[in-house]
Motif scaffolding. Structure first.
Motif, short mmCIF file in Angstrom:
data_model
loop_
_atom_site.label_atom_id
_atom_site.label_comp_id
_atom_site.label_asym_id
_atom_site.label_seq_id
_atom_site.Cartn_x
_atom_site.Cartn_y
_atom_site.Cartn_z
N SER A 101 10.95 136.37 84.32
CA SER A 101 11.09 137.08 82.96
C SER A 101 10.12 138.32 83.14
O SER A 101 9.25 138.41 84.18
CB SER A 101 10.84 136.21 81.86
N ARG A 102 10.54 139.38 82.24
CA ARG A 102 9.54 140.55 82.51
C ARG A 102 9.78 141.27 81.23
O ARG A 102 10.77 141.36 80.55
CB ARG A 102 10.12 141.51 83.91
N ASP A 103 8.74 141.98 80.92
CA ASP A 103 8.75 142.86 79.71
C ASP A 103 7.82 143.91 80.19
O ASP A 103 7.74 144.29 81.53
CB ASP A 103 8.16 142.33 78.30
N ARG A 104 7.62 144.94 79.17
CA ARG A 104 6.87 146.06 79.76
C ARG A 104 5.48 145.95 80.38
O ARG A 104 4.93 146.74 81.10
CB ARG A 104 6.64 147.08 78.44
N ARG A 105 4.84 144.76 79.93
CA ARG A 105 3.31 144.58 80.46
C ARG A 105 3.19 143.37 81.33
O ARG A 105 2.17 143.49 82.04
CB ARG A 105 2.53 144.47 79.20
N TYR A 106 3.91 142.61 81.32
CA TYR A 106 3.92 141.30 82.00
C TYR A 106 5.31 140.89 82.66
O TYR A 106 6.11 141.09 82.27
CB TYR A 106 3.43 140.13 81.35
N GLY A 107 5.07 140.16 84.02
CA GLY A 107 6.25 139.61 84.69
C GLY A 107 5.86 138.11 84.80
O GLY A 107 4.60 137.65 85.27
N GLU A 108 6.79 137.07 85.02
CA GLU A 108 6.39 135.70 85.33
C GLU A 108 7.52 135.56 86.55
O GLU A 108 8.79 135.97 86.47
CB GLU A 108 6.82 134.72 84.22
N THR A 109 6.94 135.03 87.37
CA THR A 109 7.77 134.60 88.78
C THR A 109 7.47 133.30 89.07
O THR A 109 6.49 132.59 88.76
CB THR A 109 7.29 135.49 89.76
N SER A 110 8.38 133.02 90.19
CA SER A 110 8.12 131.46 90.74
C SER A 110 8.48 131.79 92.20
O SER A 110 9.02 132.88 92.63
CB SER A 110 9.25 130.51 90.12
N ALA A 111 7.95 130.60 92.90
CA ALA A 111 8.35 130.77 94.30
C ALA A 111 8.28 129.04 94.97
O ALA A 111 7.51 128.35 94.34
CB ALA A 111 7.37 131.47 95.07
N GLU A 112 9.06 129.14 95.85
CA GLU A 112 8.97 127.94 96.73
C GLU A 112 8.64 128.12 98.14
O GLU A 112 8.83 129.13 98.50
CB GLU A 112 10.03 127.34 96.87
#
Length: 137
Positions: A101-112
């Motif tokens: 997810s992402r908005d103007r100020r932050y992003g959330e990511t995942s990885a394997e």
């Protein structure tokens, strides 16, 4: 500098980790990276030290967000939650990062992170703060 050039820059830590950019998904936000764990990465058990595995995942989570940011923006990791599932042995790894997810100020990511046999070694979820890119002159 274009976004693609920025994403493929190899800073010193990327060189240390033997990072190779395999693929960038600039539409959905994602990155596939290869890493080479050197013998110097080994802990007392002969496996890759956890902090270095976390660094590989940090790179994958960050590039997943960078892939969709405009050239004038970058991001810094504010939280990285890593789960270690299997010992990582010296050699090759592949990390796949995805934008959650992402908005103007932050992003959330995942990885394997997987070994060459496809075994899942570790996973991560990251929160990143989007900031203006500083231009070094």
């Amino acid at each position: 500098m274009t976004r693609d050039e920025i994403l493929r820059v190899q800073p010193p830590v990327a060189q240390l980790l033997g990072r190779e950019v395999i693929d960038i998904d600039s539409v959905n936000g994602g990155a596939t990276l290869g890493f080479t764990a050197k013998p110097e990465f080994a802990n007392r058990h002969g496996t890759v030290q956890g902090g270095l595995i976390a660094a590989m995942l940090d790179a994958a989570t960050a590039l997943a967000l960078y892939a969709v940011l405009p050239v004038e923006q970058t991001a810094v990791t504010t939280n990285l939650n890593v789960s270690f599932l299997q010992p990582g042995h010296i050699g090759a790894f592949v990390a796949v990062g995805k934008l959650v997810s992402r908005d103007r100020r932050y992003g959330e990511t995942s990885a394997e992170l997987r070994n060459p046999e496809g075994v899942l070694v570790a996973t991560a979820v990251a929160k990143l703060r989007i900031i203006k890119r500083r231009i070094n002159k």
